[in-house]
Design a protein around this motif. Sequence first.
Motif, PDB file in Angstrom:
ATOM      1  N   TYR A 119       0.821  -1.213   0.000  1.00 46.28           N
ATOM      2  CA  TYR A 119       0.000   0.000   0.000  1.00 46.28           C
ATOM      3  C   TYR A 119       0.855   1.263   0.000  1.00 46.28           C
ATOM      4  CZ  TYR A 119      -3.658   3.308   1.161  1.00 46.28           C
ATOM      5  OH  TYR A 119      -4.514   4.377   1.137  1.00 46.28           O
ATOM      6  N   PRO A 120       1.883   1.378   0.884  1.00 48.82           N
ATOM      7  CA  PRO A 120       2.740   2.572   0.801  1.00 48.82           C
ATOM      8  C   PRO A 120       3.378   2.749  -0.569  1.00 48.82           C
ATOM      9  CG  PRO A 120       3.141   1.405   2.835  1.00 48.82           C
ATOM     10  CD  PRO A 120       2.249   0.535   2.026  1.00 48.82           C
ATOM     11  N   PHE A 121       3.798   1.649  -1.189  1.00 52.07           N
ATOM     12  CA  PHE A 121       4.411   1.741  -2.518  1.00 52.07           C
ATOM     13  C   PHE A 121       3.392   2.232  -3.546  1.00 52.07           C
ATOM     14  CE2 PHE A 121       5.395  -0.172  -6.659  1.00 52.07           C
ATOM     15  CZ  PHE A 121       6.656   0.342  -6.871  1.00 52.07           C
ATOM     16  N   PHE A 122       2.177   1.673  -3.500  1.00 55.51           N
ATOM     17  CA  PHE A 122       1.116   2.092  -4.424  1.00 55.51           C
ATOM     18  C   PHE A 122       0.782   3.567  -4.213  1.00 55.51           C
ATOM     19  CE2 PHE A 122      -3.459   2.796  -5.099  1.00 55.51           C
ATOM     20  CZ  PHE A 122      -3.549   2.515  -6.463  1.00 55.51           C
ATOM     21  N   LEU A 123       0.723   3.974  -2.950  1.00 49.25           N
ATOM     22  CA  LEU A 123       0.394   5.371  -2.643  1.00 49.25           C
ATOM     23  C   LEU A 123       1.485   6.305  -3.148  1.00 49.25           C
ATOM     24  CD1 LEU A 123      -1.724   7.112  -1.242  1.00 49.25           C
ATOM     25  CD2 LEU A 123      -0.452   6.842   0.889  1.00 49.25           C
ATOM     26  N   LEU A 127       1.114   9.232  -6.025  1.00 46.68           N
ATOM     27  CA  LEU A 127       1.516  10.633  -5.820  1.00 46.68           C
ATOM     28  C   LEU A 127       2.410  11.115  -6.952  1.00 46.68           C
ATOM     29  CD1 LEU A 127       2.340  10.686  -1.986  1.00 46.68           C
ATOM     30  CD2 LEU A 127       0.384  11.712  -3.131  1.00 46.68           C
ATOM     31  N   ILE A 128       3.386  10.285  -7.297  1.00 47.33           N
ATOM     32  CA  ILE A 128       4.334  10.677  -8.352  1.00 47.33           C
ATOM     33  C   ILE A 128       3.608  10.857  -9.683  1.00 47.33           C
ATOM     34  CG2 ILE A 128       6.310   9.889  -9.723  1.00 47.33           C
ATOM     35  CD1 ILE A 128       7.346   8.504  -7.191  1.00 47.33           C
ATOM     36  N   ILE A 129       2.720   9.912 -10.017  1.00 49.79           N
ATOM     37  CA  ILE A 129       1.972   9.994 -11.277  1.00 49.79           C
ATOM     38  C   ILE A 129       1.053  11.215 -11.283  1.00 49.79           C
ATOM     39  CG2 ILE A 129       0.223   8.863 -12.694  1.00 49.79           C
ATOM     40  CD1 ILE A 129       1.428   6.178 -11.735  1.00 49.79           C
ATOM     41  N   LEU A 130       0.371  11.446 -10.149  1.00 52.31           N
ATOM     42  CA  LEU A 130      -0.552  12.582 -10.039  1.00 52.31           C
ATOM     43  C   LEU A 130       0.170  13.909 -10.248  1.00 52.31           C
ATOM     44  CD1 LEU A 130      -3.412  13.630  -9.298  1.00 52.31           C
ATOM     45  CD2 LEU A 130      -2.688  13.600  -6.911  1.00 52.31           C
ATOM     46  N   ILE A 131       1.289  14.078  -9.567  1.00 50.17           N
ATOM     47  CA  ILE A 131       2.025  15.336  -9.673  1.00 50.17           C
ATOM     48  C   ILE A 131       2.638  15.493 -11.062  1.00 50.17           C
ATOM     49  CG2 ILE A 131       3.924  16.692  -8.713  1.00 50.17           C
ATOM     50  CD1 ILE A 131       3.526  15.152  -6.087  1.00 50.17           C
ATOM     51  N   THR A 132       3.118  14.395 -11.636  1.00 45.88           N
ATOM     52  CA  THR A 132       3.718  14.455 -12.973  1.00 45.88           C
ATOM     53  C   THR A 132       2.689  14.891 -14.009  1.00 45.88           C
ATOM     54  OG1 THR A 132       5.282  12.692 -12.385  1.00 45.88           O
ATOM     55  CG2 THR A 132       4.958  13.145 -14.732  1.00 45.88           C
ATOM     56  N   ILE A 133       1.485  14.283 -13.933  1.00 45.83           N
ATOM     57  CA  ILE A 133       0.411  14.667 -14.858  1.00 45.83           C
ATOM     58  C   ILE A 133       0.044  16.138 -14.675  1.00 45.83           C
ATOM     59  CG2 ILE A 133      -2.030  14.306 -15.428  1.00 45.83           C
ATOM     60  CD1 ILE A 133      -1.610  11.337 -14.775  1.00 45.83           C
ATOM     61  N   PHE A 134      -0.015  16.567 -13.427  1.00 47.03           N
ATOM     62  CA  PHE A 134      -0.340  17.968 -13.131  1.00 47.03           C
ATOM     63  C   PHE A 134       0.718  18.897 -13.725  1.00 47.03           C
ATOM     64  CE2 PHE A 134      -0.473  21.768 -10.494  1.00 47.03           C
ATOM     65  CZ  PHE A 134      -1.831  22.032 -10.461  1.00 47.03           C
ATOM     66  N   ASN A 135       1.983  18.506 -13.583  1.00 46.43           N
ATOM     67  CA  ASN A 135       3.073  19.331 -14.128  1.00 46.43           C
ATOM     68  C   ASN A 135       3.031  19.405 -15.651  1.00 46.43           C
ATOM     69  OD1 ASN A 135       4.311  20.105 -11.716  1.00 46.43           O
ATOM     70  ND2 ASN A 135       5.475  18.212 -11.572  1.00 46.43           N
ATOM     71  N   LEU A 136       2.619  18.305 -16.280  1.00 40.56           N
ATOM     72  CA  LEU A 136       2.624  18.248 -17.743  1.00 40.56           C
ATOM     73  C   LEU A 136       1.416  18.945 -18.361  1.00 40.56           C
ATOM     74  CD1 LEU A 136       3.794  14.555 -18.294  1.00 40.56           C
ATOM     75  CD2 LEU A 136       5.131  16.639 -18.687  1.00 40.56           C
ATOM     76  N   LEU A 137       0.253  18.867 -17.677  1.00 40.84           N
ATOM     77  CA  LEU A 137      -0.976  19.347 -18.281  1.00 40.84           C
ATOM     78  C   LEU A 137      -1.509  20.658 -17.707  1.00 40.84           C
ATOM     79  CD1 LEU A 137      -2.899  15.945 -18.586  1.00 40.84           C
ATOM     80  CD2 LEU A 137      -1.498  17.089 -20.306  1.00 40.84           C
TER      81      LEU A 137
END
Length: 349
Positions: A119-123, A127-137
């Motif tokens: 669960y910590p790894f998935f979380l 987070l990394i994917i969410l922030i990366t998408i936010f930074n890109l879009l």
Amino acid sequence: MKKKKNGDIKKLLVKDEKIYFIRRLYELINHGYMLEDSIEFLMLQYSANDNTINYLKTELANGKKLSFILKKLGYPSSVVTKMEFAEHYGRIENMLLEIEKYLRIQKEQREKIVKTTRYPFFLTMTLIILITIFNLLVIPQFQNIYTSTNIKMDMQVSILINILYYLPKVLISLILLIAILILYLTYLYRYKKARFLKLIIKIPLINNYFIYYISYQYSQELSLFLMSGFSMKTALNEIISKEYNYFFVEFSKKIEISLAAGDTFERATEKIIYLDKSMAKFINHGRKNSMLDKELSLYSDIMLDSFLKLVDKRLKKIQPVLFFILALIIIGLYLVILLPVFNMASSIR
């Protein structure tokens, strides 16, 4: 049931099948079946091809023992050595039960660690994917709006954008560093054991895991020897002569040196920095009651329980930290979206 094709015998049993194989073998032998018949029956159950069955039967007929079969089936050296020990000094049935317990404990350890870290790894990855998408879009759109409207970006917005921009890079770098450390320690553990011993004791947090786990293993090993009627001196000599476990050999050599210098057994174990200091108390208590074998067995169970509790305790501490970071990031994302809107609305007025 379809026979498996010819191939490596070690691939015949996979994962949990090794545990069930030991259990079934114990039940068959305990019910009076000969070893050769038991092996043949189990090989048929696991869909071994005729060549494999004939090969194992021939080896048994030529004088090979169960330890040889277990080695061929891909069991770890610790299991094979335990069986060799039983073949010379103890009862095979009892050792099969010990091996089953040993393999089940290892399985439970792996499952517990995977379950707790999943669960910590998935979380973290979310987070990394969410922030990366936010930074890109999202962020580039706001930057374009600021540029096209000639509105100056607030300091707070600029700081938040920079934090969200660099945070994924920091998290990925941290994960890579941890992965590199684990790979390096694994390499040392397998191929440079002397260097591993020198390094592992110096690493904070990780050294406690090693001390608990190696104390559990070593005390269990000594207990098996003593329960089979060996004296402590003979047990140490056997461990050193077999050389199946580098750590056990090193500890036994140091204990022998201390005993030769006049130290008691408990004092000798206290001098080994890789063993938990509480081991000396159990040894002392066991010697006074002439139950050293049972005391060491009890101590090994306590060390295993301590190891598992420590893993569980420390991994559970990661989750609240990740939840806190996630909350901050979500707040940061809202602020990055809302603050520019308010800022532009104020500028338009």
